[in-house]
Scaffold this motif. Structure first.
Motif, PDB file in Angstrom:
ATOM      1  N   ASN A  64      57.192   4.127  -3.584  1.00 38.70           N
ATOM      2  CA  ASN A  64      56.704   2.819  -4.034  1.00 38.70           C
ATOM      3  C   ASN A  64      56.682   1.771  -2.937  1.00 38.70           C
ATOM      4  O   ASN A  64      56.662   0.580  -3.221  1.00 38.70           O
ATOM      5  N   ASP A  66      54.272   0.964  -0.950  1.00 35.75           N
ATOM      6  CA  ASP A  66      53.034   0.190  -1.040  1.00 35.75           C
ATOM      7  C   ASP A  66      53.073  -0.796  -2.200  1.00 35.75           C
ATOM      8  O   ASP A  66      52.589  -1.926  -2.097  1.00 35.75           O
ATOM      9  N   ILE A  67      53.681  -0.397  -3.331  1.00 37.67           N
ATOM     10  CA  ILE A  67      53.774  -1.282  -4.496  1.00 37.67           C
ATOM     11  C   ILE A  67      54.635  -2.498  -4.182  1.00 37.67           C
ATOM     12  O   ILE A  67      54.315  -3.625  -4.580  1.00 37.67           O
ATOM     13  N   LEU A  71      50.182  -3.630  -1.911  1.00 36.98           N
ATOM     14  CA  LEU A  71      49.049  -3.054  -1.188  1.00 36.98           C
ATOM     15  C   LEU A  71      48.594  -1.759  -1.851  1.00 36.98           C
ATOM     16  O   LEU A  71      49.365  -1.077  -2.521  1.00 36.98           O
ATOM     17  N   THR A  72      47.330  -1.435  -1.660  1.00 33.57           N
ATOM     18  CA  THR A  72      46.786  -0.175  -2.149  1.00 33.57           C
ATOM     19  C   THR A  72      46.350   0.644  -0.946  1.00 33.57           C
ATOM     20  O   THR A  72      45.305   0.360  -0.344  1.00 33.57           O
ATOM     21  N   LYS A  74      44.752   3.344   1.461  1.00 35.44           N
ATOM     22  CA  LYS A  74      43.524   4.135   1.372  1.00 35.44           C
ATOM     23  C   LYS A  74      43.839   5.618   1.445  1.00 35.44           C
ATOM     24  O   LYS A  74      43.179   6.442   0.817  1.00 35.44           O
ATOM     25  N   SER A  76      47.151   8.763   2.067  1.00 35.88           N
ATOM     26  CA  SER A  76      48.567   9.092   1.989  1.00 35.88           C
ATOM     27  C   SER A  76      48.810  10.381   2.764  1.00 35.88           C
ATOM     28  O   SER A  76      47.871  10.983   3.320  1.00 35.88           O
ATOM     29  N   GLU A  92      48.866   3.305   7.583  1.00 39.68           N
ATOM     30  CA  GLU A  92      48.411   2.025   7.039  1.00 39.68           C
ATOM     31  C   GLU A  92      49.151   0.884   7.731  1.00 39.68           C
ATOM     32  O   GLU A  92      50.208   1.078   8.338  1.00 39.68           O
ATOM     33  N   ALA A 102      52.041   6.200   3.257  1.00 41.16           N
ATOM     34  CA  ALA A 102      52.308   6.272   1.827  1.00 41.16           C
ATOM     35  C   ALA A 102      52.585   7.714   1.416  1.00 41.16           C
ATOM     36  O   ALA A 102      52.031   8.657   1.984  1.00 41.16           O
ATOM     37  N   SER A 105      51.039  10.751  -4.812  1.00 40.87           N
ATOM     38  CA  SER A 105      51.599  11.342  -6.035  1.00 40.87           C
ATOM     39  C   SER A 105      52.026  12.783  -5.853  1.00 40.87           C
ATOM     40  O   SER A 105      52.858  13.288  -6.596  1.00 40.87           O
ATOM     41  N   GLN A 238      55.506  -8.549  -6.007  1.00 37.42           N
ATOM     42  CA  GLN A 238      55.031  -7.481  -5.127  1.00 37.42           C
ATOM     43  C   GLN A 238      54.886  -7.970  -3.684  1.00 37.42           C
ATOM     44  O   GLN A 238      53.877  -7.727  -3.011  1.00 37.42           O
TER      45      GLN A 238
END
Length: 287
Positions: A64, A66-67, A71-72, A74, A76, A92, A102, A105, A238
């Motif tokens: 988490n 990035d959370i 940020l999202t 692009k 991972s 990133e 990142a 999942s 966040q």
């Protein structure tokens, strides 16, 4: 892939006098102690101070980083294997030029690589070591048969715990498990969410004494972070608390922790341990 493996061997046997990033695993005995938040804000603070830092999210299934930054990403770590991307292609950018990778999942795949993918991963990872001062691995809570290899290979571990008895017990179990397999591991202890400075100091002292008595090792007292509402507010926003609430008690305490870490003379010289990649390759081959 065989060419990549040969290239890796050549790089790993290269002159060790060159600048090599220090590797740090950020661990905790249990979840919910603020490990990832501390890893992120610690890394950002180092970047603010001019250090070149890479934060690698290896919190399997729960990544988490990035959370926490809002940020999202692009890409991972999954894209490096599924899309044959270079490791530089998946890096990133975060605040203050922080670099991060990142988890994605399916980040548990990194712990179950076949030989070709493992060689590719180690070859790609090797290219980073001359570009950064510090590479942080934010590990999942506790320890698993798969993640332990990455923890044992690093130069040092930052152990995050709170004053709660269950948190301390699990942190001790984590250190014990690591020490039995890597007795010369360097440990740094962070007490998070201390209800008072006195509470934090007492917790730190008791824990350090227990570890010294029963495990016969000395752990470094990195510092204490207070139980601070500003941290909770920053998580909801966040935004890293070192940026969102720079004048908060937690931000000031973290600045002190980072200064202690940088000022520690052990971080000004190379470790006598074999390199991270050599150790990781050996441990994975012994599975």
């Amino acid at each position: 892939m065989s060419d990549q493996a040969a290239n890796l061997r050549n790089r790993m046997n290269h002159d060790s006098s060159q600048k090599i990033a220090r590797t740090i695993a950020v661990v905790s005995g249990k979840g919910g102690v603020g490990k990832s938040n501390i890893a992120l804000n610690f890394a950002i603070t180092l970047s603010k101070k001019g250090k070149k830092v890479l934060l690698f999210d290896l919190d399997v299934g729960m990544g988490n980083i990035d959370i926490l930054m809002g940020l999202t990403p692009k890409y991972s770590i999954i894209n490096m294997f599924d899309d044959k991307m270079s490791i530089y292609g998946i890096i990133e950018s975060g605040p203050y030029d922080l670099s991060y990778i990142a988890g994605g999942s399916g980040s548990n795949n990194i712990f179950h690589l076949n030989q070709d993918k493992l060689n590719y991963f180690l070859t790609e990872l090797q290219t980073l070591f001359q570009d950064y001062d510090y590479i942080f691995f934010d590990m999942g809570a506790g320890v698993t048969q798969e993640s332990i290899h990455y923890i044992l290979a690093v130069d040092e571990c930052m152990v995050v715990t709170t004053p709660e008895p269950t948190s301390l017990t699990d942190a001790y179990a984590m250190i014990k498990h690591i020490t039995y397999q890597q007795h010369d591991m360097s440990f740094h202890l962070i007490i998070n969410r201390a209800i008072s400075k006195k509470n934090g100091i007492q917790t730190m002292s008791r824990f350090k004494n227990v570890v010294k008595r029963f495990l016969s090792i000395q752990i470094n007292e990195l510092g204490i972070l207070p139980d601070d509402r500003a941290v909770t507010e920053s998580v909801f926003a966040q935004k890293p608390f070192i940026i969102h609430k720079p004048k908060s008690a937690s931000s000031k305490a973290l600045e002190e922790l980072v200064d202690v870490y940088i000022g520690n003379s052990t971080h000004l010289t190379h470790s006598s341990k074999p390199s991270f990649l050599k150790t990781l390759k050996r441990l994975l081959a012994e599975r």
